[in-house]
Design a protein around this motif. Structure first.
Motif, PDB file in Angstrom:
ATOM      1  N   ALA A 157      21.977 -74.750  11.670  1.00  0.00           N
ATOM      2  CA  ALA A 157      22.454 -76.091  12.017  1.00  0.00           C
ATOM      3  C   ALA A 157      23.930 -76.083  12.399  1.00  0.00           C
ATOM      4  CB  ALA A 157      22.220 -77.047  10.846  1.00  0.00           C
ATOM      5  N   ALA A 158      24.687 -75.160  11.822  1.00  0.00           N
ATOM      6  CA  ALA A 158      26.132 -75.138  12.060  1.00  0.00           C
ATOM      7  C   ALA A 158      26.511 -74.377  13.325  1.00  0.00           C
ATOM      8  CB  ALA A 158      26.847 -74.523  10.854  1.00  0.00           C
ATOM      9  N   GLN A 159      25.544 -73.767  13.970  1.00  0.00           N
ATOM     10  CA  GLN A 159      25.853 -72.944  15.144  1.00  0.00           C
ATOM     11  C   GLN A 159      25.929 -73.798  16.404  1.00  0.00           C
ATOM     12  OE1 GLN A 159      26.528 -69.722  14.839  1.00  0.00           O
ATOM     13  NE2 GLN A 159      26.162 -69.841  12.651  1.00  0.00           N
ATOM     14  N   ALA A 160      26.907 -73.494  17.244  1.00  0.00           N
ATOM     15  CA  ALA A 160      27.014 -74.187  18.537  1.00  0.00           C
ATOM     16  C   ALA A 160      26.136 -73.435  19.529  1.00  0.00           C
ATOM     17  CB  ALA A 160      28.463 -74.202  19.006  1.00  0.00           C
ATOM     18  N   ALA A 161      24.827 -73.669  19.420  1.00  0.00           N
ATOM     19  CA  ALA A 161      23.846 -72.864  20.143  1.00  0.00           C
ATOM     20  C   ALA A 161      24.035 -72.915  21.656  1.00  0.00           C
ATOM     21  CB  ALA A 161      22.432 -73.306  19.768  1.00  0.00           C
ATOM     22  N   GLU A 162      24.122 -74.109  22.195  1.00  0.00           N
ATOM     23  CA  GLU A 162      24.195 -74.211  23.649  1.00  0.00           C
ATOM     24  C   GLU A 162      25.456 -73.562  24.212  1.00  0.00           C
ATOM     25  OE1 GLU A 162      21.981 -75.039  25.945  1.00  0.00           O
ATOM     26  OE2 GLU A 162      20.645 -75.089  24.235  1.00  0.00           O
ATOM     27  N   ASP A 163      26.575 -73.740  23.520  1.00  0.00           N
ATOM     28  CA  ASP A 163      27.823 -73.122  23.965  1.00  0.00           C
ATOM     29  C   ASP A 163      27.694 -71.608  23.988  1.00  0.00           C
ATOM     30  OD1 ASP A 163      28.968 -75.557  24.269  1.00  0.00           O
ATOM     31  OD2 ASP A 163      30.113 -75.505  22.403  1.00  0.00           O
ATOM     32  N   ARG A 164      27.054 -71.080  22.944  1.00  0.00           N
ATOM     33  CA  ARG A 164      26.951 -69.630  22.823  1.00  0.00           C
ATOM     34  C   ARG A 164      25.995 -69.042  23.855  1.00  0.00           C
ATOM     35  NH1 ARG A 164      26.237 -66.366  17.123  1.00  0.00           N
ATOM     36  NH2 ARG A 164      27.079 -64.404  17.874  1.00  0.00           N
ATOM     37  N   LEU A 165      24.939 -69.776  24.172  1.00  0.00           N
ATOM     38  CA  LEU A 165      23.929 -69.263  25.096  1.00  0.00           C
ATOM     39  C   LEU A 165      24.225 -69.608  26.554  1.00  0.00           C
ATOM     40  CD1 LEU A 165      20.657 -70.032  23.076  1.00  0.00           C
ATOM     41  CD2 LEU A 165      21.913 -67.869  23.212  1.00  0.00           C
ATOM     42  N   ALA A 166      25.281 -70.374  26.780  1.00  0.00           N
ATOM     43  CA  ALA A 166      25.583 -70.836  28.138  1.00  0.00           C
ATOM     44  C   ALA A 166      25.862 -69.688  29.101  1.00  0.00           C
ATOM     45  CB  ALA A 166      26.775 -71.788  28.108  1.00  0.00           C
ATOM     46  N   ARG A 173      17.678 -65.790  28.604  1.00  0.00           N
ATOM     47  CA  ARG A 173      17.321 -66.571  27.410  1.00  0.00           C
ATOM     48  C   ARG A 173      15.890 -66.270  26.985  1.00  0.00           C
ATOM     49  NH1 ARG A 173      19.603 -72.491  26.354  1.00  0.00           N
ATOM     50  NH2 ARG A 173      21.698 -72.316  27.211  1.00  0.00           N
ATOM     51  N   GLU A 174      15.002 -66.230  27.978  1.00  0.00           N
ATOM     52  CA  GLU A 174      13.602 -65.911  27.668  1.00  0.00           C
ATOM     53  C   GLU A 174      13.499 -64.542  27.006  1.00  0.00           C
ATOM     54  OE1 GLU A 174      10.520 -67.703  30.791  1.00  0.00           O
ATOM     55  OE2 GLU A 174      12.089 -66.541  31.785  1.00  0.00           O
ATOM     56  N   VAL A 175      14.212 -63.590  27.578  1.00  0.00           N
ATOM     57  CA  VAL A 175      14.183 -62.225  27.050  1.00  0.00           C
ATOM     58  C   VAL A 175      14.767 -62.185  25.637  1.00  0.00           C
ATOM     59  CG1 VAL A 175      15.194 -59.915  27.324  1.00  0.00           C
ATOM     60  CG2 VAL A 175      14.194 -61.090  29.300  1.00  0.00           C
ATOM     61  N   LEU A 176      15.876 -62.896  25.412  1.00  0.00           N
ATOM     62  CA  LEU A 176      16.486 -62.943  24.082  1.00  0.00           C
ATOM     63  C   LEU A 176      15.506 -63.500  23.058  1.00  0.00           C
ATOM     64  CD1 LEU A 176      18.880 -62.697  22.134  1.00  0.00           C
ATOM     65  CD2 LEU A 176      19.666 -64.942  22.935  1.00  0.00           C
ATOM     66  N   GLY A 177      14.782 -64.546  23.443  1.00  0.00           N
ATOM     67  CA  GLY A 177      13.801 -65.123  22.532  1.00  0.00           C
ATOM     68  C   GLY A 177      12.714 -64.133  22.160  1.00  0.00           C
ATOM     69  N   LEU A 178      12.292 -63.323  23.116  1.00  0.00           N
ATOM     70  CA  LEU A 178      11.240 -62.339  22.854  1.00  0.00           C
ATOM     71  C   LEU A 178      11.764 -61.163  22.028  1.00  0.00           C
ATOM     72  CD1 LEU A 178       9.439 -62.388  26.321  1.00  0.00           C
ATOM     73  CD2 LEU A 178       8.694 -63.459  24.185  1.00  0.00           C
ATOM     74  N   VAL A 179      13.028 -60.787  22.271  1.00  0.00           N
ATOM     75  CA  VAL A 179      13.652 -59.770  21.420  1.00  0.00           C
ATOM     76  C   VAL A 179      13.687 -60.275  19.976  1.00  0.00           C
ATOM     77  CG1 VAL A 179      15.819 -58.582  20.865  1.00  0.00           C
ATOM     78  CG2 VAL A 179      15.046 -58.708  23.226  1.00  0.00           C
ATOM     79  N   GLY A 180      14.028 -61.563  19.818  1.00  0.00           N
ATOM     80  CA  GLY A 180      14.083 -62.168  18.490  1.00  0.00           C
ATOM     81  C   GLY A 180      12.742 -62.179  17.783  1.00  0.00           C
ATOM     82  N   ILE A 221      21.346 -63.261  16.603  1.00  0.00           N
ATOM     83  CA  ILE A 221      21.813 -64.345  17.471  1.00  0.00           C
ATOM     84  C   ILE A 221      20.668 -65.278  17.848  1.00  0.00           C
ATOM     85  CG2 ILE A 221      22.762 -64.875  19.767  1.00  0.00           C
ATOM     86  CD1 ILE A 221      24.407 -62.250  19.485  1.00  0.00           C
ATOM     87  N   ALA A 222      19.496 -64.699  18.117  1.00  0.00           N
ATOM     88  CA  ALA A 222      18.337 -65.513  18.483  1.00  0.00           C
ATOM     89  C   ALA A 222      17.988 -66.499  17.369  1.00  0.00           C
ATOM     90  CB  ALA A 222      17.137 -64.620  18.796  1.00  0.00           C
ATOM     91  N   VAL A 228      14.936 -68.762  18.331  1.00  0.00           N
ATOM     92  CA  VAL A 228      13.746 -68.352  17.597  1.00  0.00           C
ATOM     93  C   VAL A 228      13.838 -68.984  16.219  1.00  0.00           C
ATOM     94  CG1 VAL A 228      12.452 -66.423  16.617  1.00  0.00           C
ATOM     95  CG2 VAL A 228      13.561 -66.169  18.836  1.00  0.00           C
ATOM     96  N   THR A 229      12.745 -69.515  15.726  1.00  0.00           N
ATOM     97  CA  THR A 229      12.732 -70.140  14.409  1.00  0.00           C
ATOM     98  C   THR A 229      11.847 -69.329  13.464  1.00  0.00           C
ATOM     99  OG1 THR A 229      10.933 -71.590  15.114  1.00  0.00           O
ATOM    100  CG2 THR A 229      13.168 -72.448  15.298  1.00  0.00           C
TER     101      THR A 229
END
Length: 232
Positions: A157-166, A173-180, A221-222, A228-229
């Protein structure tokens, strides 16, 4: 170019440093490893501080690092080794007990390339050492998702997700999600209808853009960013 321990040539044995405060564990690991032609133990450490000292002295390819040790724990030792100039390429494999070490996530953040359960079989341990030495991360999908998910759920919740993934493209992003989710390059390629080489390129670009030293940190990071949840 980093001056750290490079991935060993095909004809050179993988140099392993064993760090564990239990003599019996160290002896067992050394006995198991030294019968292999392509892997050899080059040093032992009984605590975290000694692990850092020995890593500087023998420049191993892989450190088998227990988390709970005197003087300096495995997480602090991992951070010191990975931050030491000349040891940037030393890979650290955390040895832990299932569902008891709440510091696994912290170890990955400190720079560990993965972790293995202490009750793993000999073949699994040797495979893990070879994978880590080759520059990959060892992250068993089911166990990793459960542990990392457990320890990051409170933090996302505390992570600035969009800023970090921008900095990433949509494909990255798709690949990062699959790595996760624990997928290999071959599996990512099949999922996205890409060649394994193209998938590997996307993984490498994501790693550079996000400042991740290896695949293990991409998984962190994911989860941190919520890409990834835990229930994925």
């Amino acid at each position: 170019m980093n001056a750290g321990a490079a991935t060993p040539p095909a004809n050179a044995p993988i140099k392993v440093l064993v760090a564990d405060d239990e003599r019996l564990v160290r002896s067992g690991l050394k006995l198991l490893i030294d019968v292999e032609d392509d892997v050899t133990v080059v040093g032992e450490a009984t605590n975290g501080a000694e692990a850092v000292e020995r890593a500087r002295a023998v420049r191993p390819d892989v450190v088998l690092m227990d988390i709970r040790m005197p003087r300096l724990d495995g997480i602090q030792a991992t951070a010191q080794i990975t931050e030491t100039r000349g040891l940037e390429r030393v890979r650290i494999l955390i040895l832990t007990t299932y569902d008891t070490d709440a510091h696994v996530f912290d170890a990955l953040q400190a720079g560990a390339s993965g972790f293995l359960l202490k009750d793993a079989g000999p073949a699994e341990l040797l495979h893990a050492i070879r994978v880590i030495a080759a520059g990959e991360a060892l992250l068993a999908p089911r166990i990793t998702r459960r542990l990392i998910g457990q320890f990051t759920a409170r933090r996302t919740a505390a992570q600035a997700a969009e800023d970090r993934l921008a900095v990433l493209t949509e494909r990255e992003r798709e690949v990062l999600g699959l790595v996760g989710q624990g997928l290999s390059n071959d599996e990512i390629g099949a999922e996205l209808h890409l060649s394994p080489a193209t998938a590997r390129t996307h993984v490498s670009r994501a790693m550079v853009k996000l400042g991740a030293r290896d695949r293990a940190q991409l998984v962190v990071i994911a989860y941190q960013t919520g890409l990834v949840t835990p229930d994925c």
